[in-house]
Design a protein around this motif. Structure first.
Motif, short mmCIF file in Angstrom:
data_model
loop_
_atom_site.label_atom_id
_atom_site.label_comp_id
_atom_site.label_asym_id
_atom_site.label_seq_id
_atom_site.Cartn_x
_atom_site.Cartn_y
_atom_site.Cartn_z
N UNK A 29 14.97 -48.06 -11.20
CA UNK A 29 15.70 -47.14 -12.07
C UNK A 29 16.23 -45.92 -11.32
N UNK A 30 17.27 -45.32 -11.86
CA UNK A 30 17.83 -44.09 -11.30
C UNK A 30 17.38 -42.91 -12.16
N UNK A 31 16.79 -41.88 -11.55
CA UNK A 31 16.32 -40.76 -12.37
C UNK A 31 17.47 -39.95 -12.98
N UNK A 32 17.28 -39.52 -14.23
CA UNK A 32 18.24 -38.64 -14.88
C UNK A 32 18.10 -37.24 -14.29
N UNK A 33 18.95 -36.32 -14.74
CA UNK A 33 18.95 -34.96 -14.19
C UNK A 33 17.61 -34.26 -14.31
N UNK A 34 16.86 -34.60 -15.36
CA UNK A 34 15.58 -33.94 -15.62
C UNK A 34 14.39 -34.77 -15.16
N UNK A 94 2.09 -40.34 -17.02
CA UNK A 94 1.12 -40.41 -18.10
C UNK A 94 1.78 -40.88 -19.38
N UNK A 95 0.98 -41.07 -20.41
CA UNK A 95 1.48 -41.61 -21.69
C UNK A 95 2.66 -40.80 -22.22
N UNK A 96 2.51 -39.48 -22.28
CA UNK A 96 3.61 -38.64 -22.73
C UNK A 96 4.58 -38.44 -21.57
N UNK A 97 5.69 -39.16 -21.63
CA UNK A 97 6.67 -39.08 -20.55
C UNK A 97 7.60 -37.88 -20.73
N UNK A 135 9.86 -37.68 -16.82
CA UNK A 135 10.37 -36.34 -17.06
C UNK A 135 9.57 -35.37 -16.18
N UNK A 136 10.27 -34.55 -15.41
CA UNK A 136 9.59 -33.68 -14.45
C UNK A 136 8.69 -32.65 -15.12
N UNK A 137 9.03 -32.25 -16.34
CA UNK A 137 8.20 -31.26 -17.05
C UNK A 137 6.85 -31.85 -17.41
N UNK A 138 6.83 -33.12 -17.83
CA UNK A 138 5.60 -33.75 -18.29
C UNK A 138 4.85 -34.50 -17.19
N UNK A 139 5.49 -34.84 -16.10
CA UNK A 139 4.81 -35.57 -15.03
C UNK A 139 3.62 -34.76 -14.51
N UNK A 140 2.56 -35.46 -14.18
CA UNK A 140 1.34 -34.78 -13.73
C UNK A 140 1.43 -34.42 -12.26
#
Length: 350
Positions: A29-34, A94-97, A135-140
């Motif tokens: 996959x290609x990562x989105x902007x976030x 994690x579960x919450x992406x 998502x970079x905000x939720x990634x651990x």
């Protein structure tokens, strides 16, 4: 630092609920902007993955789907808007992406309850592949040098039980009963409880699980296959009942029994999600005993950071068995049969 990212990768994907689990080449996959792209090295296998495959929860699942939500690896690419991760950092899926970050639940740090929550291995392709987005905000965030094999189960099982123990709101020295103590969540719950100064009553079945939970620090083991009156035995063993109960088992009967043996003014926490189950409690007893029954979902970003910190300080460690990603269908079979002891972790390179 830069990484050569292939166009295709190995992953396990299914195209219909309950259908064949295909170990095959799929696109990277290609990562989105976030988002960040993580080269997943290891991924824990959770009972939730089984539900996603079966499609037996009242929550729509993406199809086709790559499951998995306990992925630990290295950031190899990132979107234009990502500022909190650098290439080469260790990161966890994690579960919450992802969540919207703007609703009332996100504002209050109940991010998992966001109506627009994106879930790894459920609504978002997860960690049963060699490269996955988050998502970079939720990634651990995982410290460099951390054992990625061992940390993988912490990203869901660890965070989930740690949050459940916080939800029980117990004081050091009090009893906590863990129903389903010998499984992937239960074995971690025992260790987090001990690290928090709690006295652990482990509930499960069989001598093998009894030996395991005691080795992890359980003070009391109740074998439901041998006891004739589990409610009576637990109340007697704890001199009045445990102050809190963490239900990580997937037994509807076990949940009902926990409302009976919990100590007056105690808290029963529901964590395990048996499909179609109903939580039953005798109203008279629950009222007279002033029992609290609370649901505990996955943790937020702070819970994740704290749970990983316990691991990195050597206070918790999941009993794991590592197998190749190609062997994932067999792990699902063992989960269906209830034969999992501890936690399985898949090596995505095999």
């Amino acid at each position: 630092m830069s990484f050569e990212i292939p166009k295709t990768q190995k992953g396990v994907i299914f195209y219909e609920n309950g259908g064949e689990l295909h170990y095959k080449d799929i696109p990277v996959p290609t990562p989105k902007a976030n988002e960040i792209l993580i080269n997943v090295k290891y991924s824990g296998v959770c009972h939730t993955d089984l539900h996603a495959w079966k499609g037996d929860w009242p929550l729509g699942v993406k199809l086709p789907l790559v499951g998995g939500h306990e992925g630990a690896g290295v950031v190899v690419a990132k979107g234009a808007n990502v500022t909190n991760f650098e290439i080469g950092d260790y990161a966890g899926i994690k579960w919450l992406n992802g969540s919207c970050q703007s609703c009332e639940f996100c504002e209050k740090s109940y991010e998992a309850n966001c109506p627009k929550a994106d879930l790894s291995g459920y609504t978002h392709d997860g960690s049963f592949q060699q490269y996955a987005t988050a998502d970079a905000v939720q990634a651990a965030k995982i410290s460099k040098g951390t054992d990625l094999t061992e940390v993988a189960p912490i990203l869901c099982a660890g965070v989930t039980v740690y949050k459940a123990l916080k939800t029980a709101d117990l004081a050091a020295g009090e009893f906590v009963a863990i129903s389903g103590a010998g499984g992937g969540l239960g074995t971690l719950a025992i260790q987090y409880a001990k690290a928090l100064g709690l006295r652990v009553v482990a509930i499960d079945g069989g001598d093998e699980k009894g030996e395991l939970v005691k080795s992890l620090g359980a003070e009391i083991y109740i074998d439901f296959t041998k006891t004739k009156d589990i409610v009576k035995d637990i109340i007697e063993a704890t001199n009045g009942g445990p102050h809190g109960v963490i239900n990580v088992s997937v037994s509807e009967k076990a949940i009902e029994q926990s409302t009976e043996y919990v100590r007056p003014c105690g808290t029963v926490v529901l964590v395990g999600l048996p499909a179609g189950a109903v939580a039953k409690a005798q109203v008279f007893g629950a009222v007279v005993k002033s029992v609290s029954i609370r649901g505990s979902y996955v943790g937020n970003r702070a819970d994740t950071r704290e749970a990983i910190d316990f691991f990195e300080r050597g206070l918790v460690k999941a009993p794991i068995k590592v197998v190749g990603l190609s062997e994932l269908p067999n792990v699902y079979k063992l989960m269906e049969e209830g034969k999992i002891l501890g936690r399985y972790v898949v090596d995505t390179s095999k």
